[in-house]
Design a protein around this motif. Structure first.
Motif, PDB file in Angstrom:
ATOM      1  N   ILE A 112      47.094  43.713  42.086  1.00 15.35           N
ATOM      2  CA  ILE A 112      47.531  42.547  41.426  1.00 15.35           C
ATOM      3  C   ILE A 112      47.962  42.712  39.859  1.00 15.35           C
ATOM      4  O   ILE A 112      47.071  43.333  39.215  1.00 15.35           O
TER       5      ILE A 112
ATOM      6  N   THR B 160      49.337  41.949  36.162  1.00 16.84           N
ATOM      7  CA  THR B 160      49.114  40.796  35.321  1.00 16.84           C
ATOM      8  C   THR B 160      49.587  41.198  33.970  1.00 16.84           C
ATOM      9  O   THR B 160      49.529  42.341  33.561  1.00 16.84           O
TER      10      THR B 160
ATOM     11  N   PHE C  61      45.156  32.298  35.723  1.00 14.28           N
ATOM     12  CA  PHE C  61      45.416  32.523  37.127  1.00 14.28           C
ATOM     13  C   PHE C  61      44.675  33.786  37.747  1.00 14.28           C
ATOM     14  O   PHE C  61      44.215  33.605  38.600  1.00 14.28           O
ATOM     15  N   LEU C  62      44.410  34.784  36.819  1.00 14.82           N
ATOM     16  CA  LEU C  62      43.602  36.025  37.435  1.00 14.82           C
ATOM     17  C   LEU C  62      42.294  35.243  37.972  1.00 14.82           C
ATOM     18  O   LEU C  62      41.749  36.088  38.815  1.00 14.82           O
TER      19      LEU C  62
ATOM     20  N   GLU D  17      41.120  32.626  38.720  1.00 15.49           N
ATOM     21  CA  GLU D  17      41.028  31.627  39.936  1.00 15.49           C
ATOM     22  C   GLU D  17      41.521  32.522  41.213  1.00 15.49           C
ATOM     23  O   GLU D  17      40.623  32.371  42.149  1.00 15.49           O
ATOM     24  N   ASN D  18      42.291  33.691  41.110  1.00 13.07           N
ATOM     25  CA  ASN D  18      42.737  34.472  42.338  1.00 13.07           C
ATOM     26  C   ASN D  18      41.311  35.523  42.623  1.00 13.07           C
ATOM     27  O   ASN D  18      40.971  35.543  43.833  1.00 13.07           O
TER      28      ASN D  18
ATOM     29  N   ILE E 267      38.788  33.316  44.297  1.00  9.85           N
ATOM     30  CA  ILE E 267      39.208  33.305  45.884  1.00  9.85           C
ATOM     31  C   ILE E 267      39.077  34.292  46.745  1.00  9.85           C
ATOM     32  O   ILE E 267      38.434  34.231  47.771  1.00  9.85           O
ATOM     33  N   LEU E 268      39.360  35.569  46.030  1.00 13.10           N
ATOM     34  CA  LEU E 268      39.436  36.955  46.870  1.00 13.10           C
ATOM     35  C   LEU E 268      37.547  36.906  47.239  1.00 13.10           C
ATOM     36  O   LEU E 268      37.365  37.674  48.138  1.00 13.10           O
TER      37      LEU E 268
END
Length: 58
Positions: free
Chosen positions: A8, A10, A16-17, A19-20, A23-24
């Motif tokens: 990733i 950035t 955004f990081l 949230e990502n 999820i991961l």
């Protein structure tokens, strides 16, 4: 089982990081094995602060 590597890039995208990564990390519960490499390109926001809890989580 195979391991997935996720990279990733950035720069000033802490929101955004976060949230990502949430999820991961939810995929851990499903048995997915992965490595995450976050490449921070000199962010001036709180990107590092967002990463710290994930670094020390199981």
């Amino acid at each position: 089982m195979k391991t997935l590597t996720i990279i990733i890039p950035t720069w000033n995208r802490a929101i955004f990081l976060n949230e990502n990564l949430k999820i991961l990390f939810s995929y851990i519960e499903r048995g997915l094995i992965f490595k995450i490499l976050v490449c921070n390109n000199g962010s001036t926001d709180n990107t590092i602060d967002v990463l710290i809890p994930f670094i020390y989580s199981k």
